[in-house]
Each structure stands twice: as structure tokens, then as C-alpha cells.
Design a protein around this motif. Sequence first.
Motif, PDB file in Angstrom:
ATOM      1  N   MET A 173      -3.706  22.812  21.121  1.00 13.63           N
ATOM      2  CA  MET A 173      -2.645  21.856  21.014  1.00 13.63           C
ATOM      3  C   MET A 173      -1.509  22.319  21.897  1.00 13.63           C
ATOM      4  O   MET A 173      -1.329  23.523  22.103  1.00 13.63           O
ATOM      5  CB  MET A 173      -2.239  21.676  19.551  1.00 13.63           C
ATOM      6  N   SER A 174      -0.750  21.389  22.398  1.00 13.38           N
ATOM      7  CA  SER A 174       0.388  21.699  23.252  1.00 13.38           C
ATOM      8  C   SER A 174       1.594  20.915  22.756  1.00 13.38           C
ATOM      9  O   SER A 174       1.485  19.731  22.455  1.00 13.38           O
ATOM     10  CB  SER A 174       0.070  21.333  24.702  1.00 13.38           C
ATOM     11  N   VAL A 175       2.735  21.608  22.651  1.00 10.31           N
ATOM     12  CA  VAL A 175       3.958  20.973  22.171  1.00 10.31           C
ATOM     13  C   VAL A 175       5.031  21.138  23.227  1.00 10.31           C
ATOM     14  O   VAL A 175       5.306  22.250  23.679  1.00 10.31           O
ATOM     15  CB  VAL A 175       4.442  21.620  20.841  1.00 10.31           C
ATOM     16  N   ASN A 222       3.881  30.434  25.719  1.00  9.94           N
ATOM     17  CA  ASN A 222       5.057  29.636  26.032  1.00  9.94           C
ATOM     18  C   ASN A 222       5.218  29.589  27.544  1.00  9.94           C
ATOM     19  O   ASN A 222       5.432  30.600  28.192  1.00  9.94           O
ATOM     20  CB  ASN A 222       6.297  30.259  25.378  1.00  9.94           C
ATOM     21  N   ASP A 223       5.109  28.405  28.117  1.00 13.91           N
ATOM     22  CA  ASP A 223       5.337  28.206  29.548  1.00 13.91           C
ATOM     23  C   ASP A 223       6.767  27.704  29.699  1.00 13.91           C
ATOM     24  O   ASP A 223       7.050  26.521  29.494  1.00 13.91           O
ATOM     25  CB  ASP A 223       4.336  27.196  30.111  1.00 13.91           C
ATOM     26  N   ILE A 224       7.694  28.631  30.034  1.00 14.75           N
ATOM     27  CA  ILE A 224       9.110  28.245  30.072  1.00 14.75           C
ATOM     28  C   ILE A 224       9.422  27.302  31.230  1.00 14.75           C
ATOM     29  O   ILE A 224      10.400  26.564  31.166  1.00 14.75           O
ATOM     30  CB  ILE A 224      10.045  29.472  30.088  1.00 14.75           C
ATOM     31  N   ASN A 225       8.607  27.309  32.278  1.00 13.38           N
ATOM     32  CA  ASN A 225       8.835  26.374  33.380  1.00 13.38           C
ATOM     33  C   ASN A 225       8.430  24.954  33.003  1.00 13.38           C
ATOM     34  O   ASN A 225       9.125  23.993  33.324  1.00 13.38           O
ATOM     35  CB  ASN A 225       8.087  26.827  34.629  1.00 13.38           C
ATOM     36  N   ALA A 226       7.294  24.812  32.319  1.00 13.21           N
ATOM     37  CA  ALA A 226       6.829  23.492  31.885  1.00 13.21           C
ATOM     38  C   ALA A 226       7.468  23.091  30.555  1.00 13.21           C
ATOM     39  O   ALA A 226       7.345  21.941  30.129  1.00 13.21           O
ATOM     40  CB  ALA A 226       5.315  23.481  31.737  1.00 13.21           C
ATOM     41  N   ARG A 227       8.129  24.063  29.900  1.00 11.88           N
ATOM     42  CA  ARG A 227       8.767  23.844  28.599  1.00 11.88           C
ATOM     43  C   ARG A 227       7.756  23.350  27.566  1.00 11.88           C
ATOM     44  O   ARG A 227       7.976  22.354  26.875  1.00 11.88           O
ATOM     45  CB  ARG A 227       9.955  22.901  28.723  1.00 11.88           C
ATOM     46  N   THR A 228       6.637  24.069  27.479  1.00 12.69           N
ATOM     47  CA  THR A 228       5.602  23.751  26.502  1.00 12.69           C
ATOM     48  C   THR A 228       5.098  25.038  25.854  1.00 12.69           C
ATOM     49  O   THR A 228       5.115  26.105  26.461  1.00 12.69           O
ATOM     50  CB  THR A 228       4.401  23.041  27.144  1.00 12.69           C
ATOM     51  N   VAL A 229       4.659  24.904  24.623  1.00 15.48           N
ATOM     52  CA  VAL A 229       3.973  25.979  23.914  1.00 15.48           C
ATOM     53  C   VAL A 229       2.574  25.469  23.628  1.00 15.48           C
ATOM     54  O   VAL A 229       2.402  24.365  23.104  1.00 15.48           O
ATOM     55  CB  VAL A 229       4.693  26.348  22.594  1.00 15.48           C
ATOM     56  N   THR A 230       1.569  26.265  23.984  1.00 18.32           N
ATOM     57  CA  THR A 230       0.177  25.866  23.841  1.00 18.32           C
ATOM     58  C   THR A 230      -0.577  26.908  23.033  1.00 18.32           C
ATOM     59  O   THR A 230      -0.407  28.105  23.255  1.00 18.32           O
ATOM     60  CB  THR A 230      -0.491  25.707  25.223  1.00 18.32           C
ATOM     61  N   GLY A 231      -1.401  26.436  22.116  1.00 17.00           N
ATOM     62  CA  GLY A 231      -2.210  27.340  21.308  1.00 17.00           C
ATOM     63  C   GLY A 231      -3.445  26.641  20.793  1.00 17.00           C
ATOM     64  O   GLY A 231      -3.536  25.418  20.806  1.00 17.00           O
ATOM     65  N   THR A 232      -4.406  27.442  20.342  1.00 18.91           N
ATOM     66  CA  THR A 232      -5.626  26.892  19.761  1.00 18.91           C
ATOM     67  C   THR A 232      -5.517  26.985  18.251  1.00 18.91           C
ATOM     68  O   THR A 232      -5.254  28.059  17.702  1.00 18.91           O
ATOM     69  CB  THR A 232      -6.861  27.676  20.249  1.00 18.91           C
ATOM     70  N   VAL A 233      -5.703  25.851  17.595  1.00 17.19           N
ATOM     71  CA  VAL A 233      -5.526  25.770  16.149  1.00 17.19           C
ATOM     72  C   VAL A 233      -6.792  25.210  15.522  1.00 17.19           C
ATOM     73  O   VAL A 233      -7.314  24.189  15.969  1.00 17.19           O
ATOM     74  CB  VAL A 233      -4.322  24.860  15.791  1.00 17.19           C
ATOM     75  N   ALA A 234      -7.289  25.900  14.500  1.00 18.82           N
ATOM     76  CA  ALA A 234      -8.436  25.394  13.752  1.00 18.82           C
ATOM     77  C   ALA A 234      -7.920  24.480  12.649  1.00 18.82           C
ATOM     78  O   ALA A 234      -7.108  24.883  11.816  1.00 18.82           O
ATOM     79  CB  ALA A 234      -9.222  26.556  13.154  1.00 18.82           C
ATOM     80  N   LEU A 235      -8.386  23.242  12.659  1.00 24.30           N
ATOM     81  CA  LEU A 235      -7.967  22.270  11.657  1.00 24.30           C
ATOM     82  C   LEU A 235      -9.055  22.090  10.611  1.00 24.30           C
ATOM     83  O   LEU A 235     -10.240  22.173  10.919  1.00 24.30           O
ATOM     84  CB  LEU A 235      -7.655  20.923  12.317  1.00 24.30           C
ATOM     85  N   SER A 236      -8.629  21.843   9.387  1.00 24.82           N
ATOM     86  CA  SER A 236      -9.556  21.610   8.295  1.00 24.82           C
ATOM     87  C   SER A 236      -9.538  20.128   7.951  1.00 24.82           C
ATOM     88  O   SER A 236      -8.465  19.540   7.791  1.00 24.82           O
ATOM     89  CB  SER A 236      -9.150  22.444   7.076  1.00 24.82           C
ATOM     90  N   ALA A 237     -10.720  19.542   7.794  1.00 23.52           N
ATOM     91  CA  ALA A 237     -10.791  18.118   7.484  1.00 23.52           C
ATOM     92  C   ALA A 237     -10.335  17.821   6.063  1.00 23.52           C
ATOM     93  O   ALA A 237      -9.874  16.726   5.768  1.00 23.52           O
ATOM     94  CB  ALA A 237     -12.220  17.614   7.685  1.00 23.52           C
ATOM     95  N   GLY A 238     -10.387  18.805   5.186  1.00 20.71           N
ATOM     96  CA  GLY A 238     -10.072  18.545   3.795  1.00 20.71           C
ATOM     97  C   GLY A 238      -8.654  18.870   3.377  1.00 20.71           C
ATOM     98  O   GLY A 238      -8.249  18.556   2.268  1.00 20.71           O
TER      99      GLY A 238
END
Length: 120
Positions: free
Chosen positions: A1-3, A48-64
Motif C-alpha cells: 500500500m502507498s499513502v 518513506n520517499d520524501i521526494n515523492a512524499r509517499t510512504v509505501t509498505g506491504t500489509v497483510a490484510l485479513s478478510a475476517g
Amino acid sequence: MSVGYGEFASAYGGGWSGRLGLVSLPACALTAPEKAECRTTTKVASANDINARTVTGTVALSAGAPTALALAATTPGESPSGSGDYAATQLSVQSTVRRRGRCSCPRSRGPCPAAVRPPL
């Protein structure tokens, strides 16, 4: 995900946005944020890419179960620009002032000029 945080990257000084990272919160943070146990954060591996102003990470999501994620200051160390650190500094009531020349103390201030006196 990227924010993206470009909309508020410069809301504060000191390069604070360079310290942002992803954190996860317990699911109860969505329903009972006033409870202390619902505000505990866990760092999520992110970049954290301070030039693009985004934080990106891999997150495991649970369906339940809901997943609560947030951007937070995750690095307490030196600022990315190298302009200082975010550590607390010790406060002291004593200080020393170095001065050149001689000073005869106390000095009187004299009366306030009439032009700056408030009307009574």
C-alpha cells in the motif's frame, strides 16, 4: 500500500514528514479510540520517499477482521536533512552570558516617553 502525504508535508517545520512511517493499530481503534489499549501502535515495514512524499509498505490484510493503519512519526533519531535530532534537550534555570567590556549594574531605565504612555 502507498499513502501520499503531500497535502500536509510542510504543515510543521524541521523536516518532520521525513520521519513518517506506517503503523498498525488494534481493530478496537476504529470503535473505541478513547481506550489506551486501542491506541497502541506497531511499526509496519515501510519506506518513506520524501521526494515523492509517499510512504509505501506491504500489509497483510485479513478478510475476517478490520485493519487499522495510520501514518505516524516512527523514527525518533536525526532528521533526514541532518539538521538536528528530535531528542529532548535538558532545561536549566542557570545560564552563563559572556560579554565583552564592562557593565556597571544595575542600570535604571528612566521614565517612559510621553509619546508611548497609554491614556489613563
